[in-house]
Design a protein around this motif. Structure first.
Motif, PDB file in Angstrom:
ATOM      1  N   SER A   1       0.877  -1.125  -0.087  1.00 12.57           N
ATOM      2  CA  SER A   1       0.199  -0.512  -0.169  1.00 12.57           C
ATOM      3  C   SER A   1       1.022   1.072  -0.204  1.00 12.57           C
ATOM      4  N   ALA A   2       0.501   1.845  -0.627  1.00 10.61           N
ATOM      5  CA  ALA A   2       0.718   3.533   0.264  1.00 10.61           C
ATOM      6  C   ALA A   2       1.174   4.589   1.158  1.00 10.61           C
TER       7      ALA A   2
ATOM      8  N   ARG B   1       3.547  -1.618 -10.932  1.00  7.45           N
ATOM      9  CA  ARG B   1       1.830  -1.867 -11.114  1.00  7.45           C
ATOM     10  C   ARG B   1       1.538  -1.113 -10.611  1.00  7.45           C
ATOM     11  N   ARG B   2       0.437  -0.534 -10.585  1.00  6.77           N
ATOM     12  CA  ARG B   2      -0.580  -0.470  -9.399  1.00  6.77           C
ATOM     13  C   ARG B   2      -1.499  -1.159  -9.912  1.00  6.77           C
TER      14      ARG B   2
ATOM     15  N   THR C   1       5.342   6.993  -7.072  1.00 11.08           N
ATOM     16  CA  THR C   1       4.854   5.914  -7.406  1.00 11.08           C
ATOM     17  C   THR C   1       4.391   6.468  -9.156  1.00 11.08           C
ATOM     18  N   ARG C   2       4.027   7.303  -8.787  1.00 11.51           N
ATOM     19  CA  ARG C   2       3.629   7.746 -10.487  1.00 11.51           C
ATOM     20  C   ARG C   2       4.694   7.967 -11.325  1.00 11.51           C
TER      21      ARG C   2
ATOM     22  N   ARG D   1      -4.873  -3.829  -7.158  1.00 15.40           N
ATOM     23  CA  ARG D   1      -5.981  -3.271  -6.793  1.00 15.40           C
ATOM     24  C   ARG D   1      -6.656  -4.381  -5.762  1.00 15.40           C
TER      25      ARG D   1
ATOM     26  N   ILE E   1       5.702   3.642 -12.069  1.00 11.24           N
ATOM     27  CA  ILE E   1       4.750   3.196 -13.253  1.00 11.24           C
ATOM     28  C   ILE E   1       5.275   4.196 -13.991  1.00 11.24           C
TER      29      ILE E   1
ATOM     30  N   HIS F   1      -5.390   1.126  -3.561  1.00  9.66           N
ATOM     31  CA  HIS F   1      -4.545   0.923  -5.036  1.00  9.66           C
ATOM     32  C   HIS F   1      -2.980   0.335  -4.134  1.00  9.66           C
ATOM     33  N   TYR F   2      -2.893  -0.175  -4.439  1.00  4.53           N
ATOM     34  CA  TYR F   2      -1.177  -1.117  -4.293  1.00  4.53           C
ATOM     35  C   TYR F   2      -0.238  -1.233  -4.952  1.00  4.53           C
ATOM     36  N   PHE F   3       0.843  -1.272  -4.701  1.00  4.95           N
ATOM     37  CA  PHE F   3       2.224  -1.755  -6.126  1.00  4.95           C
ATOM     38  C   PHE F   3       2.366  -2.723  -5.419  1.00  4.95           C
TER      39      PHE F   3
ATOM     40  N   SER G   1       2.693   9.511  -3.592  1.00  8.06           N
ATOM     41  CA  SER G   1       1.665   9.676  -4.618  1.00  8.06           C
ATOM     42  C   SER G   1       2.666  10.091  -6.615  1.00  8.06           C
TER      43      SER G   1
END
Length: 175
Positions: free
Chosen positions: A49-50, A78-79, A68-69, A81, A72, A88-90, A65
């Motif tokens: 998670s964030a 990758r994001r 992570t953008r 769910r 990605i 959102h998870y990564f 945020s």
């Protein structure tokens, strides 16, 4: 500053690895926070998670945020769910490095196109022309190795073994 002596067990591995990875990342002029996030995700066996990334990297949710953008966009994350969860998870793909190679290819193509456009519109002599011609030539030269690099990486991955890999100074095999 965390102790960067080699870890003795799994409990010591995570903070050591994350900080060491952040140092390598920031030595390239990139954000140490971003490096901590990548290092943390490299070790994670599950989506993160964030909030977990913020805690692991010492960053605010806003910074997480932003980073992570970017990660990605460059193919490191990758994001995802989880069913029934709006958060959102990564995750990081198992072959993030092959994806990195693909992104580098796209970057080289764009740079070569930029140089081609500039060369077509500038005087054919002078220091600027020589720099742009060398830019184009360098991108073209690197692109010529992409197919070889991609296939050699795939071949090398097939030969990778599990835990206990050893380092060698031999480098990649020569074609």
């Amino acid at each position: 500053m965390p102790d960067l002596t080699e870890p003795r067990d799994r409990a010591e591995l995570e903070p050591w690895f994350v900080e060491r990875y952040a140092q390598y990342w920031s030595s390239q002029g990139l954000s140490a926070i971003e490096g901590r996030m990548v290092g943390f995700l490299l070790l994670s066996d599950r989506p993160v998670s964030a909030d977990e990334l913020a805690a692991a990297s010492g960053a605010s949710r806003g910074s997480v945020s932003t980073y992570t953008r970017r990660l990605i966009d460059i193919g490191f994350l990758r994001r995802v769910r989880r069913p029934g969860d709006r958060s959102h998870y990564f995750v990081m793909d198992a072959d993030v490095w092959g994806g990195f190679l693909d992104n580098e290819h796209a970057y080289l193509v764009r740079q070569r196109e930029l140089a081609s456009t500039a060369l077509a519109l500038m005087p054919p002599t002078g220091p600027a022309h020589e720099r742009i011609r060398n830019m184009h030539g360098y991108m073209e030269w690197l692109l010529g190795y992409y197919g070889t690099l991609r296939s050699e990486w795939a071949r090398h991955k097939e030969g990778l073994e599990g835990p206990g890999l050893t380092e060698t100074d031999e480098g990649p095999p020569r074609p």
